[in-house]
Structure formats: structure tokens, C-alpha cells
Design an enzyme around this catalytic site. Structure first.
Site, short mmCIF file in Angstrom:
data_model
loop_
_atom_site.label_atom_id
_atom_site.label_comp_id
_atom_site.label_asym_id
_atom_site.label_seq_id
_atom_site.Cartn_x
_atom_site.Cartn_y
_atom_site.Cartn_z
N SER A 138 0.82 -1.22 0.00
CA SER A 138 0.00 0.00 0.00
C SER A 138 0.85 1.26 0.00
CB SER A 138 -0.92 -0.02 1.22
OG SER A 138 -0.18 -0.23 2.42
N HIS A 150 -39.31 24.44 -12.50
CA HIS A 150 -39.36 23.62 -13.74
C HIS A 150 -38.55 24.27 -14.86
CE1 HIS A 150 -42.85 21.61 -11.81
NE2 HIS A 150 -43.18 22.84 -11.46
N SER A 172 -12.33 26.57 -28.40
CA SER A 172 -12.51 25.35 -29.19
C SER A 172 -11.38 25.28 -30.22
CB SER A 172 -13.86 25.41 -29.89
OG SER A 172 -13.87 24.55 -31.01
N LYS A 198 -16.04 30.22 -30.09
CA LYS A 198 -16.45 29.59 -28.83
C LYS A 198 -15.65 30.01 -27.61
CE LYS A 198 -18.44 25.55 -29.08
NZ LYS A 198 -19.57 24.98 -28.40
N GLU A 207 -18.22 22.71 -16.17
CA GLU A 207 -18.57 21.36 -16.65
C GLU A 207 -17.73 20.30 -15.95
OE1 GLU A 207 -18.19 21.52 -20.92
OE2 GLU A 207 -19.81 22.98 -21.10
N LYS A 238 -8.49 3.79 1.34
CA LYS A 238 -7.59 4.93 1.16
C LYS A 238 -7.63 5.60 -0.20
CE LYS A 238 -4.82 3.09 4.76
NZ LYS A 238 -5.74 1.90 4.82
N1 ARG Z 1 -1.84 -1.28 4.83
C1 ARG Z 1 -2.73 -1.71 5.82
C2 ARG Z 1 -4.06 -0.98 5.69
O1 ARG Z 1 -4.08 -0.01 5.04
C3 ARG Z 1 -2.17 -1.48 7.17
C4 ARG Z 1 -2.66 -2.41 8.20
C5 ARG Z 1 -2.06 -3.73 8.03
N2 ARG Z 1 -2.50 -4.64 9.00
C6 ARG Z 1 -2.42 -5.95 8.81
N3 ARG Z 1 -2.88 -6.71 9.75
N4 ARG Z 1 -1.92 -6.45 7.71
O2 ARG Z 1 -5.07 -1.37 6.19
#
Ligand code: ARG
Length: 459
Positions: free
Chosen positions: A23, A156, A277, A283, A290, A325
Site C-alpha cells: 500500500s 421547472h 474550441s 467559442k 462542466e 484509502k
Molecule cells: N496497509 C494496511 C491498511 O491499510 C495497514 C494495516 C495492516 N494490517 C495488517 N494486519 N496487515 O489497512
């Protein structure tokens, strides 16, 4: 034969698994929060005599060094590490040796990541709140200048009754004000510290969770260690609030796009916020509005995604939760960008006040007031409604506004009409008479502006 490539195959598979699991490409976003959390944890460990003062000082110095070196670019966060937690810990051990190995005493990555995500989103809640305040300041400045700028109000998308630009802008002020209140609520509800919850069942060390909560400016520790590591409600609440902000921005953008069209011509978007454009030289396109409208989809997407991820997860931590995340970060960045750009676009927007006024005059927006005139002269409302309906039909045939008819023409439709009808259905009268709080009458509007100015000074 199998052996010839077997080892290699296993390696390749391992690499894929490693990449799938890792991650660091996205959780490096809360590098700073991760270090901050570790510092609080270590201070608490020393205070509880789980670590010595010397070990604490070594670790704090090491962590500060890491912060400094990453900040200056001397140390690079690379994908050689699985996640940001491993990056920090490995670097610490490299720097200070054995003392570094004690950082993770009484802690799991589960409570660590729960803390990091909270610290990160908590900060973003404050920043987004501040950006919205900037937008509200631009809106209220437009309101103050336009309490007597007449325009048609729509239902409307048909002209309905006359309002003012201040009144129309005031509607958005209320929306973004509520958005800020929602963020405040989320902050209050989320502001409890999960650190010390361990993997799921607390720890056997005598941790002082109140102390770490206090160091990290939380209102207190969370009260259930399983919930602490498995709770992402605050992410969901934040994404819901962000979705609502985008919905408001998107509606506002849609109006600006309509108003900016050749047919309406109520506004002109500043050159700095329009694009041309490649083929049509005439334009000037409202691309920013948008794009804001378009980006609403990805923020809603993030909300639905995390809701779906969370729905089947048994207690406590499961790796699914790592999926909280990327989309959340994207949604946060998207909303911040959109609010900032929208604020700039609105600030430089030119309102064609004459066009708005003529539009209000041409659309029978005073028909209700004409009916009210008859009611005030003793005609029952339902009859008045019918009479004005016929009057409007006549006007359409004659291609005239109500106040362009002669008194004879008016009297032919209802003998109740007198000379004072012209005054009664003028744009000014129609708006000025709407003076209950919340209505567009300038006196009521000024009171609302005063209340909202006070709100901006207070919050
Ligand atoms: N990268 C993990 C997360 O975002 C961190 C926690 C990892 N915990 C584990 N037991 N592998 O959730």
C-alpha cells in the site's frame, strides 16, 4: 523442465502478491501523521516506564531525522517497503539500531493505520471547511452588491416569480453553510483516538491511552478496541459530506452553464476560467463548471465503493479495509480542487444585470402579483387565477408584457383593474413586497446578509 522455470515462476508470483498487497504507493500520503503517531506512542511508553528516557530520546531524534530527510528529499519513500509503517520503522532501525526495534511495543499496524487515517482525514476536514468558508465569502460579497439586481426565479426551469441575484446566491450560501456544519459534526464524532487498541484486543502493557489521545489532540480514547480497528464510519460520513458538497457545486455549475449560454446570456465567465474550441473560433466554453459537474461522479463513486467494501467485513480488522484509502484520497483532492476553482470562477464571474432584468420583465413573472392585486380588490383567488390566465394568453397573442397593455385592454378582461395596477405589478413592487424573512425583498435580504456576516465572523 519444471525446475528450470519453477523457481522463477514462484518468484514472479511472489512479486505479484507483494504488489497486490502493498500500500506504500498511496499510504505514503500520511507519512507525516504516521511519524506523529509514533512520537506520541513513544512518549507514552517512556512515561509508563515501558521504555527508558534514553530509548525515547533516541527514537524521537531518529523519527525527527526521518521527517527532515524526507522533507528535504534526501530520503526517498520507495516501493521497496510494503507500507508507510514499515518504511518508517525500517529506517528508524537503520538509523538508531536496537532502540528502533522497540518503537512498535504495544502497538499493531491495525491501530496504527486506524490512527493515521483519522489524523489525515481530520486535517482534511479542517482544510475543506476553510475552503468552503472562502467560497461563502465570495457568495456573500455578491449578495451584498445585488439586493436590487432583479432576475427571474424559476421552477421547472420556467420563469416563475421575480427575485434578486442576492436571493439566488443566498440559496447557495445556505447549502454551503450546511456543508460546513456537517464537517464540524463529523470532526466531533470522529475525534477519539484508536491508538492503544492493538491488533483488536488491546495489549498487555500498561498503556496510558488518555495520554496519547491528549498528545494527539483527541477528545479521548475510543472505548472498544475491536471497533477502534474496524471502524471506518468517519470515512463514510466524510465521503457522504463530500458527495453533498459536490452535488451543490454541480447544481451551481449547471446554473452557471445555463446562464452562460448564448440564449440566456445572464453571465459571462472570465477568460481566465473559460476555454476555447480547437475548431470553432467563436467559442468560449464553460469547461471549469462542466468539469466540476462531471467530477461529482467520482466522489459519489468513492462513497459507494467504501460502503460496499465495509458491508461484509466481520470484526475486527480485515485487509479489505486497506481499500478505504485510494478513493478517499482522490475524493478529498477532487473536492479541494473543485471548491478552489469554483471560488475563483465565481469571484470573476460577470453578471449581465440588464439582461437578467429584461428576462424577469418578459416572462410574466409578475402574474401572481397581478392575481394578488385582484384579490386585494375583493376577487376570490381562484377567480383571480383564471382571469390572469386569460390575461397572459392575451398578452402572448399581442406579444406584450402585462404592464405594456393599456388600461382599456386590462379593463376588457376585468373591470376591477385601475391605474394603480401598473405600480402593483412592476418588478420593484413584486420583489419589495416579499419581505418575510427568507424572501427576496431587499429589507429581508439585508437582514439575512447581516445574520450570515455574523456567522462568518463567528465560525
Ligand atoms: N496497509 C494496511 C491498511 O491499510 C495497514 C494495516 C495492516 N494490517 C495488517 N494486519 N496487515 O489497512
Amino acid at each position: 523442465m519444471a525446475q528450470l522455470w519453477g523457481g522463477r515462476f514462484t518468484k514472479e508470483t511472489d512479486k505479484l502478491v507483494y504488489n497486490f498487497n502493498a500500500s506504500i504507493s498511496f499510504d505514503q500520503k500520511f507519512f507525516q501523521q504516521d511519524v506523529e503517531g509514533s512520537m506520541a506512542h513513544v512518549k507514552m511508553l517512556a512515561r509508563q516506564e515501558i521504555l527508558t528516557e534514553d530509548e525515547k530520546n533516541q527514537i524521537l531524534e531518529g523519527l525527527e531525522g526521518i521527517l527532515r530527510d524526507v522533507g528535504s528529499g534526501k530520503l526517498e519513500i520507495t516501493d521497496a517497503y510494503e507500507d508507510i509503517h514499515s518504511f518508517v520503522e525500517a529506517n528508524l532501525i537503520e538509523r538508531i539500531g536496537d532502540a528502533g526495534k522497540k518503537l512498535h511495543t504495544g502497538r499493531s499496524r491495525n491501530d496504527q493505520v486506524a490512527l493515521d487515517m483519522k489524523l489525515y482525514t481530520r486535517q482534511e476536514v479542517i482544510e475543506i471547511n476553510g475552503l468552503l468558508k472562502g467560497l461563502l465569502k465570495v457568495i456573500i460579497a455578491i449578495m451584498e452588491e445585488n439586493t436590487e439586481t432583479y432576475m427571474p426565479g424559476f421552477t421547472h426551469l420556467q420563469k416563475a416569480q421575480p427575485i434578486t441575484l442576492a436571493h439566488h446566491m443566498g440559496a447557495y450560501f445556505e447549502m454551503f453553510k450546511r456543508d460546513r456544519q456537517r464537517l464540524d459534526d463529523i470532526y466531533d464524532r470522529m475525534n477519539y483516538c484508536p491508538l492503544g487498541s492493538g491488533a483488536l484486543a488491546g495489549t498487555t502493557y500498561p498503556l496510558d491511552r488518555d495520554y496519547t489521545a491528549q498528545l494527539l489532540e483527541f477528545d479521548g480514547p475510543t472505548l472498544n478496541s475491536m471497533d477502534s480497528v474496524a471502524d471506518r464510519d468517519y470515512v463514510i460520513e466524510l465521503l457522504s459530506a463530500l458527495s453533498t458538497i459536490m452535488m451543490h457545486l454541480s447544481r451551481f455549475s449547471e446554473e452557471i452553464i445555463i446562464w452562460n449560454s448564448n440564449e440566456y446570456h445572464f453571465v459571462e465567465i472570465d477568460d481566465a476560467y473559460s476555454t476555447g474550441s480547437s475548431i470553432m473560433p467563436q467559442k468560449k466554453n464553460p469547461d471549469i463548471a462542466e468539469l466540476v459537474r462531471g467530477k461529482t461522479g467520482r466522489v459519489y463513486g468513492a462513497l459507494v465503493s467504501i460502503l460496499t467494501t465495509m458491508k461484509g467485513i466481520p470484526l475486527a480488522y480485515n485487509k479489505d479495509m486497506q481499500e478505504d484509502k485510494e478513493l478517499t484520497f482522490d475524493a478529498i483532492d477532487t473536492v479541494k480542487g473543485c471548491v478552489a476553482l469554483f471560488t475563483g470562477m465565481l469571484k470573476t464571474l460577470k453578471f449581465n444585470k440588464d439582461v437578467m432584468k429584461v428576462s424577469a420583465m418578459k416572462g410574466f413573472t409578475n402574474a401572481t402579483d397581478a392575481a394578488d392585486y385582484l384579490v386585494n380588490h375583493g376577487v376570490p383567488f381562484r377567480d383571480a387565477h383564471g382571469i390572469i390566465g386569460r390575461l397572459v394568453l392575451y398578452c402572448i397573442e399581442q406579444d406584450k408584457a402585462i404592464d405594456e397593455l393599456s388600461l382599456d385592454e386590462l379593463k376588457a378582461i376585468s373591470p376591477v383593474f385601475e391605474q394603480d395596477i401598473y405600480e402593483a405589478v412592476s418588478l420593484e413592487t413584486c420583489v419589495n413586497k416579499r419581505m418575510t424573512i427568507g424572501a427576496p425583498g431587499p429589507a429581508a435580504m439585508k437582514e439575512v446578509i447581516r445574520i450570515n456576516r455574523e456567522y462568518l465572523e463567528r465560525e
